[in-house]
Design a protein around this motif. Structure first.
Motif, short mmCIF file in Angstrom:
data_model
loop_
_atom_site.label_atom_id
_atom_site.label_comp_id
_atom_site.label_asym_id
_atom_site.label_seq_id
_atom_site.Cartn_x
_atom_site.Cartn_y
_atom_site.Cartn_z
N VAL A 98 0.85 -1.20 0.00
CA VAL A 98 0.00 0.00 0.00
C VAL A 98 0.88 1.24 0.00
CG1 VAL A 98 -1.74 1.29 1.28
CG2 VAL A 98 -1.87 -1.19 1.16
N LYS A 99 0.63 2.13 -0.98
CA LYS A 99 1.38 3.38 -1.08
C LYS A 99 0.73 4.51 -0.27
CE LYS A 99 2.93 2.46 -5.81
NZ LYS A 99 2.84 2.93 -7.20
N SER A 100 -0.59 4.66 -0.41
CA SER A 100 -1.30 5.73 0.32
C SER A 100 -2.74 5.29 0.59
CB SER A 100 -1.29 7.02 -0.49
OG SER A 100 -2.04 6.86 -1.68
N THR A 101 -3.34 5.90 1.60
CA THR A 101 -4.70 5.53 2.02
C THR A 101 -5.52 6.79 2.26
OG1 THR A 101 -3.81 3.58 3.13
CG2 THR A 101 -6.04 4.23 3.70
N LYS A 102 -6.77 6.78 1.78
CA LYS A 102 -7.72 7.86 2.04
C LYS A 102 -9.02 7.25 2.54
CE LYS A 102 -6.10 10.79 -1.73
NZ LYS A 102 -6.48 11.38 -3.02
N THR A 103 -9.64 7.90 3.50
CA THR A 103 -10.93 7.44 4.01
C THR A 103 -11.89 8.62 4.12
OG1 THR A 103 -10.31 7.73 6.31
CG2 THR A 103 -9.94 5.56 5.35
N SER A 104 -13.17 8.31 4.11
CA SER A 104 -14.19 9.34 4.33
C SER A 104 -14.50 9.41 5.82
CB SER A 104 -15.46 8.99 3.55
OG SER A 104 -16.10 7.87 4.14
N GLU A 105 -15.32 10.36 6.18
CA GLU A 105 -15.86 10.42 7.53
C GLU A 105 -16.83 9.26 7.67
OE1 GLU A 105 -15.00 12.61 9.94
OE2 GLU A 105 -13.52 13.34 8.50
N LEU A 106 -17.25 8.96 8.89
CA LEU A 106 -18.26 7.93 9.09
C LEU A 106 -19.59 8.45 8.52
CD1 LEU A 106 -17.49 6.64 12.69
CD2 LEU A 106 -16.93 5.57 10.51
N ILE A 107 -20.19 7.66 7.63
CA ILE A 107 -21.44 8.04 6.98
C ILE A 107 -22.44 6.92 7.09
CG2 ILE A 107 -20.43 9.69 5.36
CD1 ILE A 107 -20.30 7.51 3.27
N ASP A 108 -23.70 7.25 6.92
CA ASP A 108 -24.78 6.28 7.03
C ASP A 108 -24.70 5.30 5.85
OD1 ASP A 108 -27.21 4.89 7.19
OD2 ASP A 108 -28.22 6.63 8.05
N ALA A 109 -24.53 4.05 6.14
CA ALA A 109 -24.36 3.02 5.11
C ALA A 109 -25.60 2.83 4.25
CB ALA A 109 -23.98 1.68 5.76
N ASN A 110 -26.76 3.15 4.78
CA ASN A 110 -28.00 2.94 4.04
C ASN A 110 -28.44 4.13 3.22
OD1 ASN A 110 -28.86 0.19 4.94
ND2 ASN A 110 -28.63 1.17 6.92
N TYR A 111 -27.88 5.31 3.48
CA TYR A 111 -28.34 6.52 2.81
C TYR A 111 -27.20 7.39 2.30
CZ TYR A 111 -32.74 5.21 4.96
OH TYR A 111 -33.84 4.53 5.34
N PHE A 112 -26.11 6.80 1.84
CA PHE A 112 -25.03 7.65 1.32
C PHE A 112 -25.07 7.72 -0.17
CE2 PHE A 112 -22.74 3.68 1.01
CZ PHE A 112 -21.90 3.84 -0.04
#
Length: 112
Positions: A98-112
């Motif tokens: 793995v070279k780099s990693t990006k993540t989102s904020e915690l979001i609603d899995a059913n309504y994103f």
């Protein structure tokens, strides 16, 4: 934004619609890898799935050079914690492929 107004909803309906306290939070993940062949990809995915299973998470996604998808909790009506999210990011950043990693904020899995 959720398509439902929750102010008038009874608890039973909120549970069926995964709203308010029943929302399941997860996060999007994107990481750049140095994987170019499918044998290495299979090994990486097997290691990753074993790790997230141990964390109580589920993953949907994939990709060779750009590995991306969505992680959420395996159990119903439970959300990913910040600690679980940070464990996943730390594991990915420590992996040699793995070279780099990006993540989102915690979001609603059913309504994103």
């Amino acid at each position: 934004m959720k398509p439902y107004i929750t102010k008038n909803k009874k608890r039973r309906i909120k549970k069926k619609l995964f709203l308010d306290e029943f929302a399941m939070l997860g996060f999007e993940l994107s990481c750049e890898t140095s994987i170019v062949d499918f044998d290495t990809y299979d090994l990486f995915v097997d290691e990753f799935v074993d790790f997230i299973d141990a964390q109580g998470l589920s993953f949907g996604g994939g990709g060779l050079e750009l590995f991306e998808g969505f992680l959420c909790c395996s159990k119903r009506y439970q959300s990913v914690t910040e600690a679980q999210k940070s464990n996943v990011v730390d594991w990915l950043n420590a992996h040699s492929k793995v070279k780099s990693t990006k993540t989102s904020e915690l979001i609603d899995a059913n309504y994103f």
